[in-house]
Design a protein around this motif. Structure first.
Motif, PDB file in Angstrom:
ATOM      1  N   VAL B 100      27.505  28.873   4.947  1.00 30.70           N
ATOM      2  CA  VAL B 100      27.566  29.098   6.392  1.00 30.70           C
ATOM      3  C   VAL B 100      28.343  30.387   6.705  1.00 30.70           C
ATOM      4  N   LEU B 101      29.232  30.780   5.796  1.00 32.70           N
ATOM      5  CA  LEU B 101      30.030  31.988   6.014  1.00 32.70           C
ATOM      6  C   LEU B 101      29.211  33.274   5.866  1.00 32.70           C
ATOM      7  N   LEU B 102      28.126  33.195   5.077  1.00 36.04           N
ATOM      8  CA  LEU B 102      27.376  34.419   4.750  1.00 36.04           C
ATOM      9  C   LEU B 102      26.952  35.232   5.983  1.00 36.04           C
ATOM     10  N   PRO B 103      26.362  34.607   7.015  1.00 27.50           N
ATOM     11  CA  PRO B 103      25.950  35.415   8.179  1.00 27.50           C
ATOM     12  C   PRO B 103      27.138  36.091   8.850  1.00 27.50           C
ATOM     13  N   LEU B 104      28.317  35.460   8.763  1.00 32.07           N
ATOM     14  CA  LEU B 104      29.500  36.015   9.421  1.00 32.07           C
ATOM     15  C   LEU B 104      30.083  37.168   8.611  1.00 32.07           C
ATOM     16  N   GLU B 105      30.008  37.060   7.271  1.00 28.38           N
ATOM     17  CA  GLU B 105      30.411  38.191   6.417  1.00 28.38           C
ATOM     18  C   GLU B 105      29.525  39.391   6.717  1.00 28.38           C
ATOM     19  N   ILE B 106      28.240  39.094   6.954  1.00 32.52           N
ATOM     20  CA  ILE B 106      27.289  40.172   7.199  1.00 32.52           C
ATOM     21  C   ILE B 106      27.636  40.954   8.459  1.00 32.52           C
ATOM     22  N   ILE B 107      28.110  40.255   9.489  1.00 31.03           N
ATOM     23  CA  ILE B 107      28.457  41.000  10.706  1.00 31.03           C
ATOM     24  C   ILE B 107      29.899  41.501  10.659  1.00 31.03           C
ATOM     25  N   GLY B 108      30.602  41.234   9.555  1.00 27.39           N
ATOM     26  CA  GLY B 108      31.922  41.822   9.366  1.00 27.39           C
ATOM     27  C   GLY B 108      33.017  41.161  10.190  1.00 27.39           C
ATOM     28  N   LEU B 109      32.894  39.845  10.369  1.00 26.21           N
ATOM     29  CA  LEU B 109      33.932  39.124  11.096  1.00 26.21           C
ATOM     30  C   LEU B 109      35.174  38.987  10.206  1.00 26.21           C
ATOM     31  N   PRO B 111      38.029  37.251   8.098  1.00 27.70           N
ATOM     32  CA  PRO B 111      37.903  36.005   7.340  1.00 27.70           C
ATOM     33  C   PRO B 111      38.415  34.791   8.118  1.00 27.70           C
ATOM     34  N   LYS B 112      39.483  34.997   8.872  1.00 33.58           N
ATOM     35  CA  LYS B 112      40.067  33.872   9.592  1.00 33.58           C
ATOM     36  C   LYS B 112      39.104  33.359  10.672  1.00 33.58           C
ATOM     37  N   GLU B 113      38.625  34.305  11.487  1.00 32.50           N
ATOM     38  CA  GLU B 113      37.707  33.955  12.566  1.00 32.50           C
ATOM     39  C   GLU B 113      36.415  33.386  11.989  1.00 32.50           C
ATOM     40  N   ALA B 114      35.966  33.978  10.864  1.00 36.06           N
ATOM     41  CA  ALA B 114      34.728  33.506  10.240  1.00 36.06           C
ATOM     42  C   ALA B 114      34.883  32.062   9.782  1.00 36.06           C
ATOM     43  N   ALA B 115      36.003  31.752   9.133  1.00 40.48           N
ATOM     44  CA  ALA B 115      36.214  30.384   8.645  1.00 40.48           C
ATOM     45  C   ALA B 115      36.265  29.404   9.819  1.00 40.48           C
ATOM     46  N   ARG B 116      36.913  29.840  10.910  1.00 42.78           N
ATOM     47  CA  ARG B 116      37.013  28.968  12.074  1.00 42.78           C
ATOM     48  C   ARG B 116      35.614  28.648  12.619  1.00 42.78           C
ATOM     49  N   ARG B 117      34.795  29.709  12.751  1.00 45.85           N
ATOM     50  CA  ARG B 117      33.458  29.516  13.316  1.00 45.85           C
ATOM     51  C   ARG B 117      32.560  28.706  12.386  1.00 45.85           C
ATOM     52  N   ALA B 118      32.685  28.972  11.071  1.00 44.76           N
ATOM     53  CA  ALA B 118      31.835  28.264  10.117  1.00 44.76           C
ATOM     54  C   ALA B 118      32.159  26.775  10.138  1.00 44.76           C
ATOM     55  N   ARG B 119      33.460  26.455  10.212  1.00 43.25           N
ATOM     56  CA  ARG B 119      33.849  25.041  10.257  1.00 43.25           C
ATOM     57  C   ARG B 119      33.344  24.380  11.534  1.00 43.25           C
ATOM     58  N   ALA B 120      33.398  25.126  12.643  1.00 38.63           N
ATOM     59  CA  ALA B 120      32.905  24.580  13.912  1.00 38.63           C
ATOM     60  C   ALA B 120      31.414  24.264  13.790  1.00 38.63           C
ATOM     61  N   ALA B 121      30.657  25.165  13.131  1.00 42.90           N
ATOM     62  CA  ALA B 121      29.219  24.941  12.969  1.00 42.90           C
ATOM     63  C   ALA B 121      28.961  23.735  12.075  1.00 42.90           C
ATOM     64  N   LEU B 122      29.746  23.625  10.988  1.00 46.29           N
ATOM     65  CA  LEU B 122      29.590  22.465  10.097  1.00 46.29           C
ATOM     66  C   LEU B 122      29.919  21.178  10.850  1.00 46.29           C
ATOM     67  N   ASP B 123      30.929  21.257  11.687  1.00 44.66           N
ATOM     68  CA  ASP B 123      31.336  20.088  12.469  1.00 44.66           C
ATOM     69  C   ASP B 123      30.198  19.655  13.389  1.00 44.66           C
ATOM     70  N   LYS B 124      29.557  20.648  14.007  1.00 47.92           N
ATOM     71  CA  LYS B 124      28.495  20.354  14.961  1.00 47.92           C
ATOM     72  C   LYS B 124      27.332  19.605  14.298  1.00 47.92           C
ATOM     73  N   VAL B 153      25.373  29.647  13.314  1.00 47.45           N
ATOM     74  CA  VAL B 153      26.768  30.065  13.269  1.00 47.45           C
ATOM     75  C   VAL B 153      26.974  31.426  13.940  1.00 47.45           C
ATOM     76  N   ASN B 154      25.914  32.233  13.956  1.00 42.74           N
ATOM     77  CA  ASN B 154      25.971  33.548  14.591  1.00 42.74           C
ATOM     78  C   ASN B 154      25.691  33.488  16.094  1.00 42.74           C
ATOM     79  N   ARG B 155      25.558  32.272  16.638  1.00 41.06           N
ATOM     80  CA  ARG B 155      25.234  32.067  18.059  1.00 41.06           C
ATOM     81  C   ARG B 155      23.991  32.847  18.482  1.00 41.06           C
ATOM     82  N   PRO B 156      22.848  32.568  17.828  1.00 42.03           N
ATOM     83  CA  PRO B 156      21.626  33.304  18.145  1.00 42.03           C
ATOM     84  C   PRO B 156      21.064  32.876  19.495  1.00 42.03           C
ATOM     85  N   THR B 157      20.229  33.731  20.079  1.00 39.85           N
ATOM     86  CA  THR B 157      19.597  33.365  21.351  1.00 39.85           C
ATOM     87  C   THR B 157      18.290  32.625  21.102  1.00 39.85           C
TER      88      THR B 157
END
Ligand SMILES: Nc1ncnc2c1ncn2[C@@H]1O[C@H](COP(=O)(O)OP(=O)(O)OP(=O)(O)O)[C@@H](O)[C@H]1O
Ligand SMILES: [Mg+2]
Lengths: 299, 217
Positions: B100-109, B111-124, B153-157
């Motif tokens: 789940v982190l891969l798309p966030l690494e790609i946009i250069g987030l 690490p802290k923010e990326a982990a937070r968002r990835a966990r939120a997506a996994l939670d969802k 995880v990237n909040r796509p439209t």
């Protein structure tokens, strides 16, 4: 800017992880790169040492100016003034009387010398120019020879010339060696990076599908190549350090037998940096070629 | 907003997988694409996500004309799409969280923010407890939900899913569909290809049916 640093740092981290995932093959390729760099680097170091050796042996840059035995005191004084003007304090005068005295001091010569009807030796100047390049010495010797009352200028430049030619040949050989080994280093990096790209094919495909730029995909492989090359440079520096340390005592002993204080020079800090930079740069080139080819084949 | 008009896709072998397909999908819509096996559902989704280019016709996604899209612009289009593939394309050399982190690494987030968002997506998607698991150790339904987490995880439209319930039992399929409905409720456009387009109880969805590459209405 912050994002830029972060992306490069992340790529470096991914590259390190990739290298650590296959520690044995990483270690092997770093060793191969290190050894490939050791040979030309050791060659350059050897040449530097030989050059220092050539410069440190005084006989190489010494010339002797002999006056005619019939030269007048005025001519000798003139030569002395001219020399002082031309090469201030880079010469010393050996009068014919002093020379005879020195000759007498030699064992068994005293009798022969005292049996001579008159002093056969000329006045002489021993010259040690600061600028001792072969061309300067050559020019100097013909200038001195043209002065009044000068019989002969003796110059040991044939030896210097030969030594210089030898150094030039050595430099050429080491340059060729460096080119060959650089190509080898690029080839080794090319191969290891290619394997890494193929091993990561799945990740690359997925990353592309979810919005990775070409840069994101390539960057870790570039860093991987740079890391391998740079670490290879460190290995080369270590190998050379070990070699110098092992050889130094014997060389010092040998030099002492010849009454010289010559000591082997190791790698200076800038040299070590240059080795690492060369390794990194060649690793980058190898990685760049490899990634471009592998990605084109994967499409 | 997605507008396709007169879309044709002919594969290199000469097979015509899509024939003159025209449609419009408004932002925030939920659309099911139905049709028999080989009807061209996957092909249509591949055109939408610029994995394949149409042979002729025009296709505009988020204001970008995909027919004339430059290669360098492709990654930035993809970052606004959440793609869920028929074969999921999970990476089995890393944990669920790292997938789940891969798309966030790609946009250069960071690490802290990326982990937070990835966990939120996994939670969802209900997989937070399994974040350290390798995807290979997850059930089919869990793998599908993991693929959804990576897509959103990237909040796509726009979310584009190919047969997301194909190999799932009824319960898992319902969980997956509920997730799509939940994302659609926050105005994400959802496009799902499925060979059996059932309506969704209490939900207004449009069904587009393909038949041998042509749109049947
Ligand atoms: N890369 C390709 N090259 C050639 N033909 C292809 C390619 N991809 C798909 N096709 C053909 O195009 C047609 C439509 O394929 P597509 O995958 O879009 O169907 P689908 O509706 O997704 O079917 P399914 O429900 O089985 O997944 C099929 O007949 C298939 O054989
Ligand atoms: Mg399909």
């Amino acid at each position: 800017m912050k994002t830029w640093f972060r992306q490069h740092f992340a790529a470096l981290a991914r590259a390190s992880r990739r290298l650590l995932r296959a520690p044995l093959s990483t270690l092997l390729s770093i060793m191969v790169i290190g050894i490939a760099m050791t040979l030309p680097a050791a060659g350059y170091l050897l040449l530097d040492n030989l050059k220092a050796l050539g410069a440190s042996s005084t006989s190489a840059q010494q010339m002797s100016l002999f006056m005619e035995t019939s030269a007048s005191e005025k001519q000798v004084a003139e030569a002395r003034d001219n020399l002082q003007a031309l090469l201030p304090d880079q010469w010393r005068f050996v009068s014919r009387a002093d020379a005879l005295q020195q000759l007498k001091a030699n064992e068994g010569m005293a009798e022969i010398v005292s049996s001579l009807p008159k002093n056969p030796l000329p006045d002489a100047f021993i010259i040690e120019p600061v600028d001792a390049s072969p061309e300067t010495l050559e020019r100097l010797s013909s200038t001195l020879a043209s002065w009044n009352g000068v019989a002969h200028v003796q110059l040991d430049s044939a030896w210097i010339k030969r030594f210089d030619a030898f150094l030039r040949l050595g430099r050429l050989t080491v340059n060729l060696l460096a080119v060959i080994f650089a190509a080898g280093l690029i080839a080794v990096t090319f191969n290891t990076i290619r394997l890494q790209v193929l091993a990561g094919a799945e990740e690359i495909e997925v990353a592309r599908l979810i919005g990775a730029t070409d840069g994101f995909i390539r960057r870790p492989f570039y860093y991987s190549g740079i890391l391998q090359g740079g670490l290879g440079g460190i290995v080369a520096a270590l190998l050379i350090f070990v070699g110098i340390t092992a050889l130094s005592p014997s060389v010092a002993q040998l030099a002492q037998l010849y009454g010289s204080h010559f000591a082997l020079q190791g790698l200076a800090f800038p040299h070590i940096l240059a080795l690492i930079a060369c390794g990194g740069a060649l690793g980058f080139v190898g990685a760049q070629l490899s990634v471009s080819l592998a990605l084109r084949q994967m499409k | 907003m997605i507008v396709g008009s007169q879309l044709c896709k002919r594969y290199p072998g000469g097979f015509e997988a899509l024939k003159n397909v025209s449609f419009e999908i408004a932002g925030g819509e939920m659309v099911l694409i139905g049709g028999h096996s080989g009807a061209g559902k996957t092909t249509l989704l591949k055109l939408l996500s610029a994995i394949e280019r149409p042979t002729s016709g025009s296709l505009v996604v988020n204001g970008q004309n995909l027919v004339a899209l430059r290669h360098a612009a492709l990654p930035f289009l993809r970052r606004n799409l959440g793609l869920i593939f028929q074969d999921q394309k999970l990476l089995f050399d890393r944990t669920a969280l790292d997938n789940v982190l891969l798309p966030l690494e790609i946009i250069g987030l960071s690490p802290k923010e990326a982990a937070r968002r990835a966990r939120a997506a996994l939670d969802k998607v209900g997989l937070l407890e399994r974040e350290k698991a390798n995807p290979i150790a997850l059930s089919g339904g869990e793998q599908q939900r993991l693929a959804i987490a990576r897509a959103v995880v990237n909040r796509p439209t726009i979310l584009i899913a190919d047969e997301p319930t194909a190999n799932l039992d009824e319960e898992s399929a319902r969980q997956v569909i509920d997730l799509f409905v939940a994302f659609n409720q926050v105005r994400v456009t959802v496009i799902i290809a499925t060979h059996a387009p059932h309506g969704i109880p209490g939900k207004d969805v449009r069904v587009m049916t393909l038949d041998h590459g042509a749109l049947a209405s």
